[in-house]
Design a protein around this motif. Sequence first.
Motif, PDB file in Angstrom:
ATOM      1  N   SER A 232      12.284   3.930   8.358  1.00 16.37           N
ATOM      2  CA  SER A 232      11.281   3.857   7.278  1.00 16.37           C
ATOM      3  C   SER A 232       9.876   3.187   7.863  1.00 16.37           C
ATOM      4  O   SER A 232      10.261   2.253   8.777  1.00 16.37           O
ATOM      5  CB  SER A 232      11.755   3.251   6.111  1.00 16.37           C
ATOM      6  OG  SER A 232      10.635   3.312   5.089  1.00 16.37           O
ATOM      7  N   VAL A 233       8.710   3.395   7.620  1.00 16.22           N
ATOM      8  CA  VAL A 233       7.885   2.676   7.989  1.00 16.22           C
ATOM      9  C   VAL A 233       6.550   2.130   7.153  1.00 16.22           C
ATOM     10  O   VAL A 233       5.843   1.672   7.344  1.00 16.22           O
ATOM     11  CB  VAL A 233       6.451   3.885   8.868  1.00 16.22           C
ATOM     12  CG1 VAL A 233       5.715   4.558   7.854  1.00 16.22           C
ATOM     13  CG2 VAL A 233       5.794   3.194   9.888  1.00 16.22           C
ATOM     14  N   THR A 234       7.153   2.142   5.777  1.00 16.15           N
ATOM     15  CA  THR A 234       6.429   1.509   4.699  1.00 16.15           C
ATOM     16  C   THR A 234       7.175   0.132   4.514  1.00 16.15           C
ATOM     17  O   THR A 234       8.157  -0.340   4.727  1.00 16.15           O
ATOM     18  CB  THR A 234       6.884   2.019   3.296  1.00 16.15           C
ATOM     19  OG1 THR A 234       6.560   3.643   3.457  1.00 16.15           O
ATOM     20  CG2 THR A 234       6.159   1.485   2.114  1.00 16.15           C
ATOM     21  N   LYS A 235       5.856  -0.938   4.403  1.00 15.34           N
ATOM     22  CA  LYS A 235       6.123  -2.267   4.584  1.00 15.34           C
ATOM     23  C   LYS A 235       5.826  -2.660   2.988  1.00 15.34           C
ATOM     24  O   LYS A 235       5.135  -2.201   2.227  1.00 15.34           O
ATOM     25  CB  LYS A 235       5.216  -3.065   5.379  1.00 15.34           C
ATOM     26  CG  LYS A 235       5.564  -2.642   6.817  1.00 15.34           C
ATOM     27  CD  LYS A 235       6.874  -2.838   7.410  1.00 15.34           C
ATOM     28  CE  LYS A 235       7.028  -2.292   8.732  1.00 15.34           C
ATOM     29  NZ  LYS A 235       8.746  -2.656   9.275  1.00 15.34           N
ATOM     30  N   TYR A 236       6.759  -3.771   2.502  1.00 15.81           N
ATOM     31  CA  TYR A 236       6.852  -4.284   1.066  1.00 15.81           C
ATOM     32  C   TYR A 236       6.767  -5.705   1.070  1.00 15.81           C
ATOM     33  O   TYR A 236       7.376  -6.415   1.873  1.00 15.81           O
ATOM     34  CB  TYR A 236       7.862  -3.866   0.227  1.00 15.81           C
ATOM     35  CG  TYR A 236       7.973  -4.482  -1.167  1.00 15.81           C
ATOM     36  CD1 TYR A 236       7.316  -3.750  -1.886  1.00 15.81           C
ATOM     37  CD2 TYR A 236       8.934  -5.259  -1.370  1.00 15.81           C
ATOM     38  CE1 TYR A 236       7.502  -4.377  -3.398  1.00 15.81           C
ATOM     39  CE2 TYR A 236       8.980  -6.018  -2.617  1.00 15.81           C
ATOM     40  CZ  TYR A 236       8.325  -5.342  -3.443  1.00 15.81           C
ATOM     41  OH  TYR A 236       8.245  -5.959  -4.869  1.00 15.81           O
ATOM     42  N   VAL A 237       5.615  -6.063   0.506  1.00 16.60           N
ATOM     43  CA  VAL A 237       5.237  -7.675   0.301  1.00 16.60           C
ATOM     44  C   VAL A 237       5.257  -7.906  -1.266  1.00 16.60           C
ATOM     45  O   VAL A 237       4.270  -7.180  -2.045  1.00 16.60           O
ATOM     46  CB  VAL A 237       3.887  -7.973   0.892  1.00 16.60           C
ATOM     47  CG1 VAL A 237       3.703  -9.420   0.735  1.00 16.60           C
ATOM     48  CG2 VAL A 237       3.886  -7.452   2.303  1.00 16.60           C
ATOM     49  N   GLU A 238       6.157  -8.489  -1.818  1.00 15.57           N
ATOM     50  CA  GLU A 238       6.272  -8.732  -3.146  1.00 15.57           C
ATOM     51  C   GLU A 238       4.944  -9.686  -3.688  1.00 15.57           C
ATOM     52  O   GLU A 238       4.619  -8.982  -4.797  1.00 15.57           O
ATOM     53  CB  GLU A 238       7.521  -9.976  -3.461  1.00 15.57           C
ATOM     54  CG  GLU A 238       7.601 -10.159  -4.875  1.00 15.57           C
ATOM     55  CD  GLU A 238       8.934 -10.966  -5.315  1.00 15.57           C
ATOM     56  OE1 GLU A 238       9.237 -11.099  -6.548  1.00 15.57           O
ATOM     57  OE2 GLU A 238       9.806 -11.357  -4.296  1.00 15.57           O
ATOM     58  N   THR A 239       4.257 -10.582  -3.116  1.00 16.18           N
ATOM     59  CA  THR A 239       3.353 -11.349  -3.522  1.00 16.18           C
ATOM     60  C   THR A 239       2.519 -11.582  -2.269  1.00 16.18           C
ATOM     61  O   THR A 239       3.228 -12.469  -1.282  1.00 16.18           O
ATOM     62  CB  THR A 239       3.555 -12.356  -4.384  1.00 16.18           C
ATOM     63  OG1 THR A 239       4.567 -11.934  -5.418  1.00 16.18           O
ATOM     64  CG2 THR A 239       2.236 -13.096  -5.089  1.00 16.18           C
TER      65      THR A 239
END
Length: 584
Positions: free
Chosen positions: A110-117
């Motif tokens: 996967s190439v999607t990056k997730y940042v909560e805040t």
Amino acid sequence: MSKRLLVTFMVLVMTLFLPFSENQNSIQLKYSVADAVYGSVGNSNSSSSSSSSGPILVVKDVSYSPETVEAGDKVTVSLTLANIGDEKAETVRVSPAGLSNEEFTIAGDSVTKYVETLGKNRQTTLEFPLLASEKMDGGNYNLVVKATYRDEQQSSYSDDYNLFISVKGKGKSADVAIENIVVTPERIQDNESFSLAFMVKNNGKTRAENIKVSLKGDEGIFSKSPDIIMIDSLDPGKSHAADFKLFAGDDLQSKYYNIHISVEYEDSARGNDRVTVNQYAGVNVNASRSKLIPKIIINSYRFDPMVVRAGEQFRLEMSFLNTSSTRTVRNIKVYLTGIDSDEEGKIVFTPVGSSNTFFIDSIEPKGVSAKSLVMYTIPDAEPQTYTVTANFEYQDGDGEEYEATELIGIPVIQQSQLSAGEISLPPEAFVGQPVPVSVEFYNTGKTRLNNVMVRVEGKFEVQEKQLYVGNFDSGSYDYFETNIIPTETGQLNGELVFTFDDPSGEPQEYVREFSVNTVESPPVDPSEQVPPDGMGERQGVVEKVFKNNSFWIGMGTGLAAAMVTGIVASKRKRKKRIEFDEDE
């Protein structure tokens, strides 16, 4: 969902804040792109009061590992995402968009990056592993990175960031790139000159030819030098320095102005198709609010013909621009200097039918006045760019006098010249019998000739119709030989046609004619042939043969052909011997 295309750098936003005092409750922000790496260029204005503007995510920095990306290799794109808004950003998702098998694909699950805040004035670094397709040619490729996020009130936002990745192709082709872009000075005032320089380099495996380099600035950015540069060719690994003189008008805003650079070239490995490479540069303009001095610049000039050749006349057409948006300039005297000598003191350009001085009554604000001058270039001028200075003396509406100078670069090339020696062939030929034709040819000019080809034309059959020589340096020589076969009697006329491209890329042709008298082949008398068992009659037959005129005609033609062949062989040996001596 609201959508915003952010094309800004935080450093520019910070430096372009207007001064404010404690009792002010609003400010004006100006955002603009300040690096060609990010591709998207433009300007946006927004006002804010004491209320929150929400989260604003921008890309501050981009890097690649490895730095040199080759077709078929993995590359990690690292970017720093910063929140320069007034609120924290929540549920941030960032991923490359528009991936395809022809360019970049995901090198992982996967190439999607997730940042909560991502809080106010906070930043984070994200990495994206990608794979460059084996099919990619060398050049700059656009990669769009998309970010979605929410504010504290759960309103949605979507931003796109445009990145450019330079890829080095692996194929057996030319790969021209724009490198080492330098703007001097980096920050200027309006109504001021600056320069843009860069290197055009061939990183490929084959020669790039007929290279056209051009640029175009945003509105208000003018070119003071020709905005097109022609480069004859670039061998693999070779570079050519390009330098343009530009000018910023007096009605510009304080922002970053973009300059589009384009390079077009022909690649023999791709069937001489035209390949285009694009890149962006720019300059920061700090708009002045002081009283402006009206300035005159040469906003464009051209030559007719476009290529100035030694020993020929040309017309220099100039356009003069009053850069002031409010003041008229009057009583303008323009005179050219530096046109009459080179570094050795030789006369290079001579005005034809006029002097080097002319007068312009007036030029209105933002107005243009065009003038032209016919000049002659001396025949032995060295092939280089000569600098001519345009001197201005003028007045404003109050009678105040000003002086200014502008530079004009005139590139001169030498005449291309190809010559051929005497065409070797026998004085008479027989129908249906091969006739040897050969000739030596020379580059007697001062410039290299490209795509040199020799072919023979005429109403006859040819065993080897043409020869491709390719590049032909000044002072070089070569030879062409073939056999023609006459098909009818009489005067046989033919042509040796030499074609080549001169340094400007224009095709040229040089023709040499030849002729030979053709007769029917002599008949053979059966009584003169030696019988298989007639050993006792051989002497009589030989005597008859020697007394037959047809024998001597054939013998003469054969001897002439042998002499021609011997001459060609001798020339070959001589040429090889000369080359051998030079190697020693």
